[in-house]
Design an enzyme around this catalytic site. Sequence first.
Site, PDB file in Angstrom:
ATOM      1  N   HIS A 377      61.692 -35.554  50.251  1.00 34.61           N
ATOM      2  CA  HIS A 377      62.155 -36.220  49.211  1.00 34.61           C
ATOM      3  C   HIS A 377      63.681 -36.097  48.878  1.00 34.61           C
ATOM      4  CE1 HIS A 377      58.826 -39.181  48.289  1.00 34.61           C
ATOM      5  NE2 HIS A 377      58.163 -38.081  48.853  1.00 34.61           N
ATOM      6  N   LYS A 568      67.219 -43.910  34.843  1.00 35.76           N
ATOM      7  CA  LYS A 568      66.862 -43.142  35.793  1.00 35.76           C
ATOM      8  C   LYS A 568      66.858 -41.706  35.232  1.00 35.76           C
ATOM      9  CE  LYS A 568      69.900 -44.688  38.747  1.00 35.76           C
ATOM     10  NZ  LYS A 568      69.562 -44.694  40.021  1.00 35.76           N
ATOM     11  N   ARG A 569      66.286 -40.658  36.076  1.00 34.94           N
ATOM     12  CA  ARG A 569      66.379 -39.468  35.225  1.00 34.94           C
ATOM     13  C   ARG A 569      68.060 -39.177  35.329  1.00 34.94           C
ATOM     14  NH1 ARG A 569      61.674 -36.113  35.015  1.00 34.94           N
ATOM     15  NH2 ARG A 569      63.220 -34.676  34.175  1.00 34.94           N
ATOM     16  N   LYS A 574      73.361 -38.100  39.930  1.00 32.23           N
ATOM     17  CA  LYS A 574      73.188 -39.414  39.739  1.00 32.23           C
ATOM     18  C   LYS A 574      74.380 -40.168  39.060  1.00 32.23           C
ATOM     19  CE  LYS A 574      68.014 -39.585  39.696  1.00 32.23           C
ATOM     20  NZ  LYS A 574      67.705 -40.694  40.547  1.00 32.23           N
ATOM     21  N   THR A 676      64.491 -45.786  44.148  1.00 35.09           N
ATOM     22  CA  THR A 676      63.342 -46.991  44.327  1.00 35.09           C
ATOM     23  C   THR A 676      63.889 -47.981  43.107  1.00 35.09           C
ATOM     24  OG1 THR A 676      61.948 -45.567  42.932  1.00 35.09           O
ATOM     25  CG2 THR A 676      61.595 -45.982  45.410  1.00 35.09           C
ATOM     26  N   LYS A 680      63.660 -52.263  42.621  1.00 34.05           N
ATOM     27  CA  LYS A 680      63.234 -52.982  41.472  1.00 34.05           C
ATOM     28  C   LYS A 680      63.861 -54.016  40.777  1.00 34.05           C
ATOM     29  CE  LYS A 680      60.561 -48.973  40.368  1.00 34.05           C
ATOM     30  NZ  LYS A 680      60.851 -47.481  39.546  1.00 34.05           N
TER      31      LYS A 680
HETATM   32  C1  LIG Z   1      61.644 -46.423  39.547  1.00 40.49           C
HETATM   33  C2  LIG Z   1      61.488 -45.471  38.611  1.00 40.49           C
HETATM   34  C3  LIG Z   1      62.217 -44.378  38.596  1.00 40.49           C
HETATM   35  C4  LIG Z   1      63.055 -43.970  39.895  1.00 40.49           C
HETATM   36  O1  LIG Z   1      64.401 -44.535  39.770  1.00 40.49           O
HETATM   37  P1  LIG Z   1      65.383 -44.231  40.522  1.00 40.49           P
HETATM   38  O2  LIG Z   1      66.591 -44.980  39.915  1.00 40.49           O
HETATM   39  O3  LIG Z   1      65.220 -44.440  41.760  1.00 40.49           O
HETATM   40  O4  LIG Z   1      65.850 -42.679  40.399  1.00 40.49           O
HETATM   41  C5  LIG Z   1      61.941 -43.352  37.579  1.00 40.49           C
HETATM   42  N1  LIG Z   1      61.220 -43.601  36.477  1.00 40.49           N
HETATM   43  C6  LIG Z   1      60.687 -44.618  36.447  1.00 40.49           C
HETATM   44  C7  LIG Z   1      60.058 -44.844  35.206  1.00 40.49           C
HETATM   45  C8  LIG Z   1      60.627 -45.694  37.277  1.00 40.49           C
HETATM   46  O5  LIG Z   1      60.081 -46.703  36.980  1.00 40.49           O
END
Ligand SMILES: *Cc1c(COP(=O)(O)O)cnc(C)c1O
Length: 836
Positions: A377, A568-569, A574, A676, A680
């Site tokens: 990952h 995101k984190r 990032k 991911t 979304k």
């Molecule tokens: C989808 C999701 C992530 C992943 O987000 P990235 O932008 O791909 O890092 C992290 N936390 C939550 C709560 C999510 O739903």
Amino acid sequence: MSPFTDLTKSQPSPRLFDLPPLAMDRDGLAEDFKRYYANTLGRDTDCRSAYYPYRALSITLRDRLMERWKRTRHAHDQAQCKRTYYLSLEFLMGRSLSNAMLNLGITDEVERGLYDLGLLLEEIASNEPDAGLGNGGLGRLAACFLDSCATLQLPVKGYGLRYEYGMFRQLIENGYQIEEPDHWMREGHPWELERPEYTQRVQFGGRIEIHKDQHGRLRVHWVDTQDVLAVPFDTPIPGYRNDTINTLRLWKAAATDEFDLREFNAGSYPESVAQKNSAEHITMVLYPNDANECGKELRLRQQYFLASASLKDVLREWTRLNGDDFSGFADKNCFQLNDTHPAISVAELMRQLVDDKGLEWDEAWSITTRTMAYTNHTLLPEALERWPVRLFENLLPRLLQIIYEINARFLAEVAAKWPGDLDRKRRMSLIEEGSDPQVRMAYLAIVGSFSINGVAALHSRLLRGGLFRDFYELWPARFNNKTNGVTPRRWLALCNPALRELLEARIGEGWIRNLEQLARVAPLADDTGFRDRWHQVKQANKQRLADLVREQCGVEFPITALFDVQVKRIHEYKRQLLNLLHVIHLYNRIKRGDLDNWTPRCVLIGGKAAPGYTMAKVIIKLANNIAAAINADPDTDGRLRLAFLPDYRVSLMEIIAPGADLSEQISTAGKEASGTGNMKFMMNGAITIGTYDGANIEILEQVGEDNFFLFGLTAEQIDEVRPHYDPNRLIEGDPDFAAVMRLLETGHFNQFEPGLFDAVIRAIRDPQDPWMTAADFRAYIDAQERAAAAYRDQPRWLRMSILNCAGSGPFSSDRTISEYNRDIWRMEPVAPDPVR
Ligand SMILES: *Cc1c(COP(=O)(O)O)cnc(C)c1O
């Protein structure tokens, strides 16, 4: 009475299970709900708690799941099918109630039944706490995969840990992140079913003895161990309207009784209770580190606990049906390792097969390497797990012996292929030599697996050419790519009911199972009537998000503005910092009156920082300070807002993604394995501003450059520029950049907190900055200006939005799981008998 006490005199009749199908209509559902509310939970008219209606409804739904769950298990047994086990330290499930209703197909009937009782479904559903048993993308991926496996009727079981405390709750106080424990099961967890009959025993510590058995063979015994019980709790995973219910099995650690007794007899009762505690600590809390190894003993305990209990569970089931004949095991079982976290499974399966089941090494190794598959990952070196050999010696001595044996045989293979290449042997060894030797878990996973995959095309390519190059040269056929996906049930049908209705009216509902069908809305992008409806849906969703931002942050987001979102984190790679530099740049423009063709913009940032990650926490504080300063300046009214949304989690993303216009995916190229969140947002009609990284590349290929704001250096360019990267020259050569840095450096955002952001400023100006934020500043500002211009042209923007949704078909986790199954698991779907 213990749950293990068997019935002796009773003879349960088959009639015990002879039950009529449960009602799925409004009245029948309401009847059950009433009975659970009034009789089972004992509520009265004076009870005003919102919790009990949630509780009664969850039991009502669980009954319906239970009927189907048994049939699915029965169908799997009957078919004697191949099965796959998804081993993961994280499952970021979020809420279960609405998902169960959607997949059972009874949302409307439930809503009406409750309405008859004076209750609003939406209010009741909002009382469910998130099951936050994961950090971010990796854990949420596991949850999306389970949904897709059940929907595709694949016999896949998830194995994980039942953490008492999930991902911490994030509060923001004076702009700083505060972590609070997430005691998510305090009021119970109605979705799970305890299965004490399948309790397993996991060994730790102890020492090794070698005996000869009656055939004169040497047998290894791991003795004097401190054992911990693993008690399984099962959660039903419903497929979409197909009567299939798969299982997520989570292990809870419990103390053994006899251990207590021994101590008790020695007169140390308190010590025995303390021991009990330390056993149960194993599943107490999720480690809140995303993309970072932590090296703590308790973490290794968690990993081994999951691996050992899960493998024992699978071998128990195998032996029940096949006795001690393991010759067919590899044809019927597959283990998918979600990152290196469960990689100790390679050595543990060897241990169980050789020591517990008496197989010869070669046969056991053949089985192991035909059943294990590993998903990588991350390319970040700081995330590659390594465990000190000395820790293994104390905690898992037998596992260390097995790893040494695997390594010796493996290095002989390397030497045979590259005679005399000692450097290659040193590079590829499972043991990193040095003053404090380490076990390299990624290498253990590779050597023990028949399949090794990355999670987006670029990421898999970089793995083959970089991090795992030596292994790729040895075993090229083992390497493959599986681009991530997200489930369209939760991330479109459930979270965006208005868009679901619009799509249903135009293209039907086939897309919920087959997301490629969304391509059918592409021609409607030029239909003004459809665009107007699309706009209405987006505005309503923006209002929902604006309400959330007002409640949580006290900031007003007018829905006519461009909603620019990065959730995101919080991690340097990032580059939330790059986003903040752009906000400061917009603020500068406002202050100097550079307002021609202004696009009002609301910037939303959310995400958690690992508690020990100082820089990420400073970035959160910076975001909050910038927000406070610019939101309070009347010059920004109607032009610019910034808000930091606390406690970003799955249930918040369900409101955020549908309400976003612009999706920020701005990682340093080559650093984000897939992402991911990007998928979304796209599914819900947001347009991406992004670098050429991870799955952004594949999103771009789907929608084309006209419908994506691409900017920045590529991964290759990053590597080329890095040796002579000179951020200070970039800053001085760009008046906008220089002005942004000046505002930061004069302490405009930390007026009473001198020096607070020095580390951030230093990082931007550092020629060694690994994330090369300054390198992409100008390209990012320009891309943001292109986005602003596109938004001013609303017909054009709506067209782009529709085309993004229409192109999101490939990012369904159904597509990802179909590929895992086609290339790695190779199972047949199994359909249970329908309930009626
Ligand atoms: C989808 C999701 C992530 C992943 O987000 P990235 O932008 O791909 O890092 C992290 N936390 C939550 C709560 C999510 O739903």
